[in-house]
Motif scaffolding. Structure first.
Motif, PDB file in Angstrom:
ATOM      1  N   ALA A 266       0.826  -1.213   0.000  1.00  0.00           N
ATOM      2  CA  ALA A 266       0.000   0.000   0.000  1.00  0.00           C
ATOM      3  C   ALA A 266       0.860   1.264   0.000  1.00  0.00           C
ATOM      4  O   ALA A 266       0.518   2.260  -0.648  1.00  0.00           O
ATOM      5  N   LEU A 267       1.971   1.222   0.711  1.00  0.00           N
ATOM      6  CA  LEU A 267       2.856   2.383   0.792  1.00  0.00           C
ATOM      7  C   LEU A 267       3.843   2.464  -0.370  1.00  0.00           C
ATOM      8  O   LEU A 267       4.278   3.552  -0.743  1.00  0.00           O
ATOM      9  N   GLY A 268       4.193   1.292  -0.938  1.00  0.00           N
ATOM     10  CA  GLY A 268       5.272   1.264  -1.923  1.00  0.00           C
ATOM     11  C   GLY A 268       4.851   1.357  -3.372  1.00  0.00           C
ATOM     12  O   GLY A 268       5.606   1.869  -4.212  1.00  0.00           O
ATOM     13  N   ILE A 269       3.662   0.877  -3.717  1.00  0.00           N
ATOM     14  CA  ILE A 269       3.227   0.906  -5.114  1.00  0.00           C
ATOM     15  C   ILE A 269       2.727   2.311  -5.427  1.00  0.00           C
ATOM     16  O   ILE A 269       1.730   2.767  -4.858  1.00  0.00           O
ATOM     17  N   ARG A 270       3.417   2.973  -6.307  1.00  0.00           N
ATOM     18  CA  ARG A 270       3.098   4.355  -6.664  1.00  0.00           C
ATOM     19  C   ARG A 270       3.030   4.471  -8.180  1.00  0.00           C
ATOM     20  O   ARG A 270       3.907   5.030  -8.830  1.00  0.00           O
ATOM     21  N   ASN A 271       1.999   3.907  -8.743  1.00  0.00           N
ATOM     22  CA  ASN A 271       1.803   3.922 -10.188  1.00  0.00           C
ATOM     23  C   ASN A 271       0.370   4.366 -10.450  1.00  0.00           C
ATOM     24  O   ASN A 271      -0.567   3.694 -10.006  1.00  0.00           O
ATOM     25  N   PRO A 272       0.163   5.469 -11.145  1.00  0.00           N
ATOM     26  CA  PRO A 272      -1.206   5.961 -11.365  1.00  0.00           C
ATOM     27  C   PRO A 272      -2.073   5.010 -12.171  1.00  0.00           C
ATOM     28  O   PRO A 272      -3.302   5.168 -12.183  1.00  0.00           O
ATOM     29  N   ARG A 273      -1.449   4.006 -12.803  1.00  0.00           N
ATOM     30  CA  ARG A 273      -2.227   3.034 -13.571  1.00  0.00           C
ATOM     31  C   ARG A 273      -2.676   1.854 -12.713  1.00  0.00           C
ATOM     32  O   ARG A 273      -3.370   0.954 -13.186  1.00  0.00           O
ATOM     33  N   ILE A 274      -2.288   1.881 -11.426  1.00  0.00           N
ATOM     34  CA  ILE A 274      -2.637   0.798 -10.498  1.00  0.00           C
ATOM     35  C   ILE A 274      -3.246   1.407  -9.249  1.00  0.00           C
ATOM     36  O   ILE A 274      -2.645   2.270  -8.609  1.00  0.00           O
ATOM     37  N   THR A 275      -4.445   0.956  -8.898  1.00  0.00           N
ATOM     38  CA  THR A 275      -5.100   1.404  -7.673  1.00  0.00           C
ATOM     39  C   THR A 275      -4.854   0.377  -6.582  1.00  0.00           C
ATOM     40  O   THR A 275      -5.232  -0.793  -6.722  1.00  0.00           O
ATOM     41  N   VAL A 276      -4.197   0.800  -5.514  1.00  0.00           N
ATOM     42  CA  VAL A 276      -3.888  -0.128  -4.418  1.00  0.00           C
ATOM     43  C   VAL A 276      -4.935  -0.011  -3.322  1.00  0.00           C
ATOM     44  O   VAL A 276      -5.637   0.994  -3.202  1.00  0.00           O
ATOM     45  N   SER A 277      -5.016  -1.067  -2.504  1.00  0.00           N
ATOM     46  CA  SER A 277      -5.875  -1.033  -1.325  1.00  0.00           C
ATOM     47  C   SER A 277      -5.236  -0.146  -0.268  1.00  0.00           C
ATOM     48  O   SER A 277      -4.017   0.021  -0.233  1.00  0.00           O
ATOM     49  N   ALA A 278      -6.056   0.407   0.591  1.00  0.00           N
ATOM     50  CA  ALA A 278      -5.549   1.250   1.667  1.00  0.00           C
ATOM     51  C   ALA A 278      -4.780   0.407   2.682  1.00  0.00           C
ATOM     52  O   ALA A 278      -4.854  -0.825   2.688  1.00  0.00           O
ATOM     53  N   GLU A 279      -4.007   1.094   3.530  1.00  0.00           N
ATOM     54  CA  GLU A 279      -3.340   0.376   4.617  1.00  0.00           C
ATOM     55  C   GLU A 279      -4.383  -0.356   5.461  1.00  0.00           C
ATOM     56  O   GLU A 279      -5.510   0.111   5.637  1.00  0.00           O
ATOM     57  N   VAL A 280      -3.996  -1.508   5.990  1.00  0.00           N
ATOM     58  CA  VAL A 280      -4.950  -2.359   6.675  1.00  0.00           C
ATOM     59  C   VAL A 280      -4.698  -2.352   8.176  1.00  0.00           C
ATOM     60  O   VAL A 280      -3.582  -2.104   8.650  1.00  0.00           O
ATOM     61  N   GLY A 281      -5.772  -2.645   8.933  1.00  0.00           N
ATOM     62  CA  GLY A 281      -5.701  -2.753  10.380  1.00  0.00           C
ATOM     63  C   GLY A 281      -6.172  -4.114  10.844  1.00  0.00           C
ATOM     64  O   GLY A 281      -6.171  -5.093  10.076  1.00  0.00           O
ATOM     65  N   GLU A 282      -6.638  -4.191  12.083  1.00  0.00           N
ATOM     66  CA  GLU A 282      -7.000  -5.471  12.681  1.00  0.00           C
ATOM     67  C   GLU A 282      -8.211  -6.118  12.021  1.00  0.00           C
ATOM     68  O   GLU A 282      -8.416  -7.325  12.158  1.00  0.00           O
ATOM     69  N   ASP A 283      -9.035  -5.318  11.332  1.00  0.00           N
ATOM     70  CA  ASP A 283     -10.220  -5.903  10.701  1.00  0.00           C
ATOM     71  C   ASP A 283      -9.930  -6.464   9.310  1.00  0.00           C
ATOM     72  O   ASP A 283     -10.843  -6.827   8.573  1.00  0.00           O
TER      73      ASP A 283
END
Length: 367
Positions: A266-283
């Motif tokens: 989530a923090l490392g993929i920085r490509n406008p052609r790829i939508t990443v999931s948000a950072e995750v927590g306990e859920d």
């Protein structure tokens, strides 16, 4: 390419446990108990305790867990059951096996989970489900509190599909405790996976658990006395139960590692052609790490050439499956259908190294 980074590696997952699991197998062989023995009973108690549930009924696989949960809720021919259409037919197959009709509910745009707004619209439009299957997809808890409140206020029973969410927690409650009954799969690729098939039903409702217990063994009320329709032979064997008992204490650690990988992506993929999931927590227990791209197929070819294996979870919506040809032509689920064309699963399993994860990130950023 022989040195590809795999989406998952069961051999790497099990190898550290090889000696212990081999010893367990030997002990089961010598025990003379092979089906519904002491390890099954112990695992049911331990998994119920882990989930925070009063009851656990083990069964042969996750699909049986879904169907028998529906049957325990009284679902039968002529009933309607609300379900999403983006999880490879598992929930839909269980609904159809009961003789019921699926009412497909669209998903959110960003996570593949059932949309509360779409559910509300379906109910206001006159949909009358007797029950709903809420799937915690990819390891993330759905909006289960809101959905449960909405459904219970209308007398609709809630079945949680927790096949991908073992251990996910929100506000102190684990997956499986929010609805009336819940199903789990222990297929080898799951966060808690056996070395074969397996499943479980958990509930705080003693009557539902008792009904499920009878349904998993022919519907017996006593030996050779079939009192419930819809029963079958769906029993967890001693070997798998013993393996699962050994691995259950390791589950939270595995989930922690999965979250770390997901957040690295989530923090490392920085490509406008790829939508990443948000950072995750306990859920979120990061069963799968899914990205979205309007150029999904080209991205997959690129990653394959870069030595990164990928998968698509899932490429065909339930209402578009060939077995339903013509049956659901009037069903339109724009978000679900868009996801089927854009989702792509990246490698994410506890034994994936940081170096490998960084190679995946670099490959994505070079697309």
């Amino acid at each position: 390419m022989s040195n590809q980074i795999p989406v998952n590696s069961l051999s790497r997952h099990v190898e550290p446990l090889h000696a212990e699991l081999s010893a367990i197998a030997e002990s089961i062989i010598r025990s003379g108990y092979y089906v519904l023995g002491p390890n099954v009973k112990a695992f049911e108690q331990e998994f119920a305790s882990y989930c925070g549930a009063a009851h656990c009924v083990s069964v042969a696989n996750g699909t049986d867990a879904l169907e028998l949960s529906l049957r325990a809720l009284g679902i039968t021919t002529g009933d309607n059951v609300a379900v999403v259409a983006n999880a490879a037919m598992y929930g839909t197959a269980a609904v159809l096996a009961c003789g019921a009709t699926p009412i497909f509910i669209d998903t959110n745009t960003n996570d593949g989970l059932m949309s509360v707004t779409a559910l509300q619209a379906a109910l206001q439009a006159g949909a009358a489900p007797k029950a709903i299957i809420v799937t915690h997809l990819y390891g993330l808890l759905a909006d289960i509190e809101e959905i449960t409140s909405l459904c219970h206020s209308r007398g609709i029973m809630v079945l949680e599909d927790c096949a991908q969410a073992h251990g996910a927690t929100r506000n102190g409650k684990r997956a499986g405790l929010f609805g009336d009954i819940a199903s789990f799969s222990f297929y080898p690729t799951k966060n808690l996976g056996a070395l074969g098939d397996g499943g479980a039903i958990v509930s705080n409702n003693a009557q539902l658990a008792e009904t499920a217990t009878r349904l998993r063994q022919y519907g017996w009320s006593a030996k050779y006395t079939n009192s419930l329709r819809g029963g079958r032979n769906s029993r967890l064997d001693e070997l798998q139960a013993a393996m699962l008992r050994h691995m259950l204490p390791l589950l939270d650690g595995w989930n922690t590692r999965r979250r770390a990988i997901a957040n690295r992506y989530a923090l490392g993929i920085r490509n406008p052609r790829i939508t990443v999931s948000a950072e995750v927590g306990e859920d979120h227990v990061a069963h799968l790490y899914v990205v979205r791209s309007d150029e999904r197929d080209a991205l997959r070819v690129h990653l394959q050439a870069e030595g990164v294996q990928t998968e698509i979870h899932y490429p065909i919506c339930d209402h578009h499956q060939p077995c339903h040809f013509g049956a659901f032509d009037n069903v339109h689920l724009p978000n679900t259908e868009a996801d089927a064309l854009s989702v792509l699963t990246l490698p994410c399993f506890p034994e994936l190294t940081d170096t490998e994860a960084d190679q995946v990130i670099a490959a994505c950023n070079r697309f």
